[in-house]
Enzyme design. Sequence first.
Site, PDB file in Angstrom:
ATOM      1  N   PHE A  14       0.817  -1.214   0.000  1.00  0.00           N
ATOM      2  CA  PHE A  14       0.000   0.000   0.000  1.00  0.00           C
ATOM      3  C   PHE A  14       0.852   1.266   0.000  1.00  0.00           C
ATOM      4  CE2 PHE A  14      -2.974   3.196   1.485  1.00  0.00           C
ATOM      5  CZ  PHE A  14      -4.068   2.928   0.691  1.00  0.00           C
ATOM      6  N   GLU A  47      -4.444  -7.639   4.577  1.00  0.00           N
ATOM      7  CA  GLU A  47      -4.318  -8.943   3.939  1.00  0.00           C
ATOM      8  C   GLU A  47      -3.171  -9.793   4.486  1.00  0.00           C
ATOM      9  OE1 GLU A  47      -6.814  -6.349   1.738  1.00  0.00           O
ATOM     10  OE2 GLU A  47      -4.677  -5.998   2.116  1.00  0.00           O
ATOM     11  N   CYS A  76       2.688  -0.790   6.637  1.00  0.00           N
ATOM     12  CA  CYS A  76       2.480   0.492   7.305  1.00  0.00           C
ATOM     13  C   CYS A  76       1.015   0.899   7.210  1.00  0.00           C
ATOM     14  CB  CYS A  76       3.355   1.548   6.635  1.00  0.00           C
ATOM     15  SG  CYS A  76       3.210   3.181   7.381  1.00  0.00           S
ATOM     16  N   VAL A  77       0.529   1.440   8.311  1.00  0.00           N
ATOM     17  CA  VAL A  77      -0.795   2.055   8.349  1.00  0.00           C
ATOM     18  C   VAL A  77      -0.588   3.485   8.840  1.00  0.00           C
ATOM     19  CG1 VAL A  77      -3.142   1.922   9.262  1.00  0.00           C
ATOM     20  CG2 VAL A  77      -1.817  -0.180   8.948  1.00  0.00           C
ATOM     21  N   THR A  82     -10.377   9.539   8.944  1.00  0.00           N
ATOM     22  CA  THR A  82     -11.482   8.723   9.474  1.00  0.00           C
ATOM     23  C   THR A  82     -10.932   7.705  10.467  1.00  0.00           C
ATOM     24  OG1 THR A  82     -11.318   6.973   7.809  1.00  0.00           O
ATOM     25  CG2 THR A  82     -12.637   8.931   7.229  1.00  0.00           C
ATOM     26  N   HIS A  84     -10.787   4.569  10.010  1.00  0.00           N
ATOM     27  CA  HIS A  84     -10.319   3.403   9.261  1.00  0.00           C
ATOM     28  C   HIS A  84      -8.981   2.895   9.813  1.00  0.00           C
ATOM     29  CE1 HIS A  84      -9.907   0.780   5.774  1.00  0.00           C
ATOM     30  NE2 HIS A  84      -8.689   1.263   5.588  1.00  0.00           N
TER      31      HIS A  84
END
Length: 154
Positions: A14, A47, A76-77, A82, A84
């Site tokens: 991502f 995933e 990584c996030v 939001t 999420h």
Amino acid sequence: MIESQNILVIDSRFYEDISDQLCKGAIAVLDREGAPYETISVPGTFEIPAAVRFAIRSMEVRSAVSGYAGFIVLGCVIRGETDHYEHISRQTCRALMDLSVNYSIAMGFGILTCENHEQAMDRAAVDRMNKGADAANACLRMIELKKTLRLVLR
């Protein structure tokens, strides 16, 4: 040195630039230690737990080309506008912990949860903190602990 079983490195694509740095650090550690490894990529961190479970299942049904002595998960996030971020971070971490405990797998956790891209890059870059290398070292240590305790993946 790890013998007979590979380590599976799973990275989320991502944030590709961040994942690339995490992977470079992890692979440098594995190469230095002479640990054989395979790499696979998934779309996002959400995933990653499914990919780990798929690999475990392939060993269970003996369809895997090789067994996996351990797993290194990288990704990584980054917090957005939001909630999420909260859901993805918590559920991914929880699922990975459940897999680690329920299946007695050696896992190096290299999933960053950061406020912004700059913070993530500080933790990912090979010339800075590089949490990918830390995750690889943790995985190798847990594999050694399993050997000490005479646990074997089946």
